[in-house]
Structure formats: structure tokens, C-alpha cells
Design an enzyme around this catalytic site. Sequence first.
Site, mmCIF file in Angstrom:
data_model
loop_
_atom_site.group_PDB
_atom_site.id
_atom_site.type_symbol
_atom_site.label_atom_id
_atom_site.label_comp_id
_atom_site.label_asym_id
_atom_site.label_seq_id
_atom_site.Cartn_x
_atom_site.Cartn_y
_atom_site.Cartn_z
ATOM 1 N N CYS A 113 28.007 63.543 56.905
ATOM 2 C CA CYS A 113 29.115 64.385 56.410
ATOM 3 C C CYS A 113 29.976 64.934 57.537
ATOM 4 C CB CYS A 113 28.566 65.515 55.562
ATOM 5 S SG CYS A 113 27.549 64.912 54.216
ATOM 6 N N HIS A 248 33.346 71.070 54.871
ATOM 7 C CA HIS A 248 32.676 69.995 54.130
ATOM 8 C C HIS A 248 32.233 70.540 52.774
ATOM 9 C CE1 HIS A 248 30.081 66.938 52.789
ATOM 10 N NE2 HIS A 248 28.955 67.556 53.088
ATOM 11 N N ASN A 278 29.855 66.222 46.187
ATOM 12 C CA ASN A 278 29.808 65.997 47.631
ATOM 13 C C ASN A 278 30.152 64.531 47.906
ATOM 14 O OD1 ASN A 278 29.061 65.551 50.284
ATOM 15 N ND2 ASN A 278 27.105 66.626 50.146
HETATM 16 N N1 ACO Z 1 18.109 70.471 37.358
HETATM 17 C C1 ACO Z 1 17.170 71.375 37.026
HETATM 18 N N2 ACO Z 1 16.212 71.785 37.869
HETATM 19 C C2 ACO Z 1 16.208 71.264 39.105
HETATM 20 C C3 ACO Z 1 17.161 70.304 39.524
HETATM 21 C C4 ACO Z 1 18.123 69.916 38.599
HETATM 22 N N3 ACO Z 1 19.089 69.008 38.879
HETATM 23 N N4 ACO Z 1 16.906 69.981 40.810
HETATM 24 C C5 ACO Z 1 15.840 70.699 41.201
HETATM 25 N N5 ACO Z 1 15.418 71.464 40.166
HETATM 26 C C6 ACO Z 1 14.290 72.402 40.147
HETATM 27 C C7 ACO Z 1 13.256 72.108 41.180
HETATM 28 O O1 ACO Z 1 12.357 71.132 40.692
HETATM 29 C C8 ACO Z 1 12.606 73.447 41.368
HETATM 30 O O2 ACO Z 1 11.710 73.661 40.305
HETATM 31 P P1 ACO Z 1 10.286 74.410 40.586
HETATM 32 O O3 ACO Z 1 10.684 75.783 41.094
HETATM 33 O O4 ACO Z 1 9.657 74.400 39.243
HETATM 34 O O5 ACO Z 1 9.614 73.570 41.623
HETATM 35 C C9 ACO Z 1 13.767 74.420 41.171
HETATM 36 O O6 ACO Z 1 14.791 73.689 40.495
HETATM 37 C C10 ACO Z 1 14.311 75.006 42.453
HETATM 38 O O7 ACO Z 1 14.514 73.926 43.376
HETATM 39 P P2 ACO Z 1 15.204 74.161 44.752
HETATM 40 O O8 ACO Z 1 15.345 72.850 45.485
HETATM 41 O O9 ACO Z 1 14.531 75.304 45.468
HETATM 42 O O10 ACO Z 1 16.655 74.652 44.252
HETATM 43 P P3 ACO Z 1 17.815 75.305 45.077
HETATM 44 O O11 ACO Z 1 18.168 76.602 44.492
HETATM 45 O O12 ACO Z 1 17.562 75.221 46.553
HETATM 46 O O13 ACO Z 1 19.015 74.328 44.756
HETATM 47 C C11 ACO Z 1 20.164 72.473 45.771
HETATM 48 C C12 ACO Z 1 18.909 72.952 45.035
HETATM 49 C C13 ACO Z 1 21.338 72.652 44.847
HETATM 50 C C14 ACO Z 1 19.968 70.994 46.071
HETATM 51 C C15 ACO Z 1 20.382 73.286 47.069
HETATM 52 O O14 ACO Z 1 19.182 73.370 47.786
HETATM 53 C C16 ACO Z 1 21.430 72.705 47.936
HETATM 54 O O15 ACO Z 1 22.592 72.620 47.573
HETATM 55 N N6 ACO Z 1 21.071 72.321 49.150
HETATM 56 C C17 ACO Z 1 22.037 71.789 50.094
HETATM 57 C C18 ACO Z 1 22.457 70.414 49.671
HETATM 58 C C19 ACO Z 1 23.339 69.850 50.708
HETATM 59 O O16 ACO Z 1 24.174 70.528 51.249
HETATM 60 N N7 ACO Z 1 23.179 68.613 51.005
HETATM 61 C C20 ACO Z 1 24.003 68.097 52.045
HETATM 62 C C21 ACO Z 1 23.967 66.698 51.995
HETATM 63 S S1 ACO Z 1 25.119 66.288 53.133
HETATM 64 C C22 ACO Z 1 24.785 64.881 53.940
HETATM 65 O O17 ACO Z 1 24.937 64.858 55.133
HETATM 66 C C23 ACO Z 1 24.340 63.683 53.185
#
Ligand code: ACO
Length: 323
Positions: A113, A248, A278
Site C-alpha cells: 500500500c 492510504h 482498500n
Molecule cells: N464480520 C463479523 N465478525 C468478524 C469479521 C467480519 N467480517 N471479521 C472478524 N470478525 C470477528 C472476529 O472473528 C472476532 O471474533 P471473536 O472476538 O469472537 O474472536 C471479532 O470479530 C473481532 O476481531 P478483530 O480482528 O479483533 O476485529 P477488529 O475490531 O480489529 O477489526 C479489522 C478487524 C477491521 C480487520 C481491523 O483490525 C483493521 O481494519 N485492521 C487493519 C486492516 C488494514 O489496515 N489492513 C491493511 C492492509 S494494507 C496492505 O498493505 C495490504
Amino acid sequence: MSYRSTLLGCGKYAPKRVMTNDEIALAVDTSDEWIFTRTGIRRRHIAAPEETTTSLAIEAARDALASASINGGEIDLTIVATSTPDYGFPASACLVQDAVGAHGGAFDLEAACSGFVYALALADSMIRIGSVRNALIIGSELYSRVLNWQDRSTCILFGDGAGAVVLSRAAQPGPLPRFTLGSDGSGGPLLTMYNGGVPEPSNATPGGVRMNGPETFKFGVRILVDVTEQVLRDEGLSTCDVDWLVPHQANQRIITAATKRLGFADERVLSNIEEYGNTSAASIPLALAECVERGEVLPGHRVLTVGFGAGLTWAGGLLTWRT
Ligand code: ACO
């Protein structure tokens, strides 16, 4: 003789097909409410079967050339920033070069990214030394074909699209652009996508994003703040001196948390994650192109771009629009 560069034009392309959160919720256990409140994403665009990372890039490139009012023959450097190229080789950039009739070097750049801002920094340095006059810099991604659509923690986040800019030798002297690039490979395991070179024996199929979401989230907020502060400090400027911050587009909560800490007014922070998700290396030029299209970016405006992502990598660039 030392030159400087300026942004001369900007373009974009998004596939026509739109996939809503509700549509994803038909296939995996999630909901529009969960996705929107955690990420700010409502929809993403998905490439048609005949479209490719390169075809998206060509559309965005043509739009950027029209915006810059120059033709492809005046381009003497083409870079495509992408983590999802059509082929190992030829580079997408070579296919774009041929399609628009550009001259000079053409290559792909992979820094996830951060790739688009890395490419801007590289092109700027070639313009500064006088070996390039007009560079075509494109971010293009086709994540829908590499995602694991059964993995609800990653498939909700990404979309397809492309954005492009023409970066050219500026008419006027001046201090900008200013760039900073960084990396920390010890954070590599936080965000991975397998390719052909993994150790054997391996049951890893190419593609499929694996991510430590919470740690990536914390990294995103911290690095967006740090990079912005560093670029401004290096240039002796403050947030008030920036007309547009183009971060980003990874997660709206990352953008909101970081820009609140930095004290940026919401109306100067570009965000289109609700519509596109994203799009990795494409997200910054795609957001900038929309702002340009609305006529909001004016000659002399200062545009601060900040990329961050897998590697880990990060990059900041403070540029001017048509100076
Ligand atoms: N729908 C419903 N529940 C979900 C989903 C979903 N799509 N995805 C995960 N959950 C659940 C998990 O299983 C977990 O359940 P549990 O507590 O029973 O185990 C719960 O939701 C919380 O999961 P977390 O991963 O802790 O959720 P979080 O609040 O951190 O949100 C997210 C997840 C949105 C992915 C967040 O962590 C995020 O945005 N992270 C950064 C992502 C990012 O910037 N990526 C960059 C990629 S860039 C690149 O270079 C490729």
C-alpha cells in the site's frame, strides 16, 4: 542544474461492478453493520472477468494524460505500483507504456500500500537530476482475484481499481516535493500474501491475504501520525500549510484516529473508502483524482500523501499541484 517536480494531472478508473457489504454477507458470516462500523466500507468495485490489473492501469493512465493535457509520447518514465500484477513478467508498466505510446523506462514497483508514494519519490528523484521530464505513475490493483472469499476477516476489506498521476518538471523553482520512505521487515508476518517463491514443500496457493488485523490497525494509526509529522517537520511546515491530506485508505477508523491526533480539519482529509474499500497501491491516486475531478485541487495547493502497509513499509510525500 537541479529541477523539481509537480503534479500536472491525475486520473482514475474503477470497474463498473459494485459489490455491497450485504452481498458479501450472503456468502460469509458478517453484516453491513459490522463491516461499516469497523472499517467505514459500504461497497467495493470488482473487475469484470475480461479486465486485468493492466487494463485498469491503462484506463487510469489515459485519464491522467487527459487531465495533464499531454499525450503519451511525452512520457519518458512509466511506473506501475502494484502487488497484484497480471504476470511475473512482462511488467504491467511495459504494457501500459505500449498502450499509451510512452518512451523511456517502464517497470513495476512492489511496496504494497506504500507503493504509489515510493514510485512518486523515485520519479521525483529522476526528474530532479534531469533524466526525466514527464513521469506516468500508476497504482493499480485487482485484489478480488487473490482474496480468499471464505475468510471474512480479509475479504471484506479490499477492492479493485486504479489511479494515476503525471508528475512533471515544474516551471518554477521551489522547495517541494519532500519525501520520506521507511520499512521494517521484522513486521513482515503481520500482513502476507504468498507468491511463487515460498519454501517447498508448501500447501500455500498463491494469493490469499493473511493479516493480523489489530496489530496492523495500531501500526496504521501510529505511522500515519509519525510520517505526517516528519514530512512537515523536515519542511518547517504545520498541518495548516497543507491543503489536502491523502492518506492510504485502509480503514476509516485509522484515518479518523490519526487525523484527530494531528489536528487536521476533516474537510481537508480525503476519504473514499466507503465507496471503494482498500485498493492498496491505487487508493491514494484514486482519492486524489476524485478531488481533482470535483475541481477542488487548485494550482499551488500542497498535497500530502501518506502510504503504509505490508512489508512493513511506509512513505510520505508533500507535493504541489501545477506549480
Ligand atoms: N464480520 C463479523 N465478525 C468478524 C469479521 C467480519 N467480517 N471479521 C472478524 N470478525 C470477528 C472476529 O472473528 C472476532 O471474533 P471473536 O472476538 O469472537 O474472536 C471479532 O470479530 C473481532 O476481531 P478483530 O480482528 O479483533 O476485529 P477488529 O475490531 O480489529 O477489526 C479489522 C478487524 C477491521 C480487520 C481491523 O483490525 C483493521 O481494519 N485492521 C487493519 C486492516 C488494514 O489496515 N489492513 C491493511 C492492509 S494494507 C496492505 O498493505 C495490504
